[in-house]
Structures are given as structure tokens and as C-alpha cells.
Design a protein around this motif. Structure first.
Motif, short mmCIF file in Angstrom:
data_model
loop_
_atom_site.label_atom_id
_atom_site.label_comp_id
_atom_site.label_asym_id
_atom_site.label_seq_id
_atom_site.Cartn_x
_atom_site.Cartn_y
_atom_site.Cartn_z
N LEU A 7 46.96 42.80 43.99
CA LEU A 7 47.63 41.69 43.31
C LEU A 7 46.75 41.14 42.19
CD1 LEU A 7 49.26 39.70 46.24
CD2 LEU A 7 50.42 40.95 44.42
N ALA A 8 45.45 41.06 42.44
CA ALA A 8 44.52 40.59 41.43
C ALA A 8 44.55 41.50 40.20
CB ALA A 8 43.11 40.52 42.00
N GLU A 9 44.66 42.80 40.45
CA GLU A 9 44.73 43.76 39.35
C GLU A 9 46.00 43.53 38.52
OE1 GLU A 9 44.60 48.58 38.59
OE2 GLU A 9 44.71 47.80 40.64
N LYS A 10 47.11 43.22 39.18
CA LYS A 10 48.36 42.97 38.47
C LYS A 10 48.26 41.71 37.61
CE LYS A 10 51.07 45.47 41.74
NZ LYS A 10 51.94 45.61 42.80
N VAL A 11 47.55 40.70 38.10
CA VAL A 11 47.34 39.48 37.32
C VAL A 11 46.52 39.81 36.08
CG1 VAL A 11 46.23 37.20 37.30
CG2 VAL A 11 47.56 37.92 39.30
N ASN A 43 40.83 39.40 47.03
CA ASN A 43 40.37 38.98 48.36
C ASN A 43 40.14 37.47 48.42
OD1 ASN A 43 40.50 41.55 49.52
ND2 ASN A 43 38.48 42.05 48.71
N TYR A 44 41.06 36.72 47.81
CA TYR A 44 40.96 35.26 47.77
C TYR A 44 42.04 34.67 48.67
CZ TYR A 44 41.32 30.51 45.87
OH TYR A 44 41.37 29.14 45.74
N ASP A 45 41.60 33.87 49.62
CA ASP A 45 42.53 33.21 50.54
C ASP A 45 43.01 31.92 49.87
OD1 ASP A 45 44.03 32.68 52.75
OD2 ASP A 45 42.38 31.88 53.93
#
Length: 62
Positions: A7-11, A43-45
Motif C-alpha cells: 500500500l505504501a508503494e501505491k501511495v 508497516n505503519y499501524d
């Protein structure tokens, strides 16, 4: 709610495609630039509000 590496990569990809700075994206999401850095690292909660704003931002162009 966990923001995974994928998801971070998509952002990061969407931000790059739109040629937006971290400051602009963080203002659109209603978060601090430091928090956006955590989101983009993955990996961020994240709290529910931040998670929802990131997901909404990702699906805006669909």
C-alpha cells in the motif's frame, strides 16, 4: 490498521505520477508530513482516520 509495504508503494507511485510534494499530499490527507513519511515507508499501524483518508485518496481516480 496496518498500512503494508505494498500500500505504501501505491501511495508513492500515485504521488510521483501526479508530481505532488509530500507537503501537498499531507495537506490533502489532513495529516502531518512526518506521518506521510511513515505511511510511505510502510508497516505503519495507522489510526483509523488516517487509514481511511489514505485509502480514499488512493481510490479517488478509479
Amino acid at each position: 490498521m496496518l498500512i503494508t509495504v505494498s500500500l505504501a508503494e501505491k501511495v508513492r507511485i500515485k504521488r510521483a505520477r501526479l508530481q505532488l510534494t509530500k507537503k501537498v499530499v499531507s495537506e490533502q490527507l489532513g495529516i502531518q508530513p512526518q506521518t506521510l513519511t511513515k505511511v510511505e515507508n510502510g508497516n505503519y499501524d495507522a489510526p483509523k482516520r488516517i487509514y481511511e483518508s489514505v485509502m480514499t485518496w488512493l481510490v479517488e481516480d478509479i
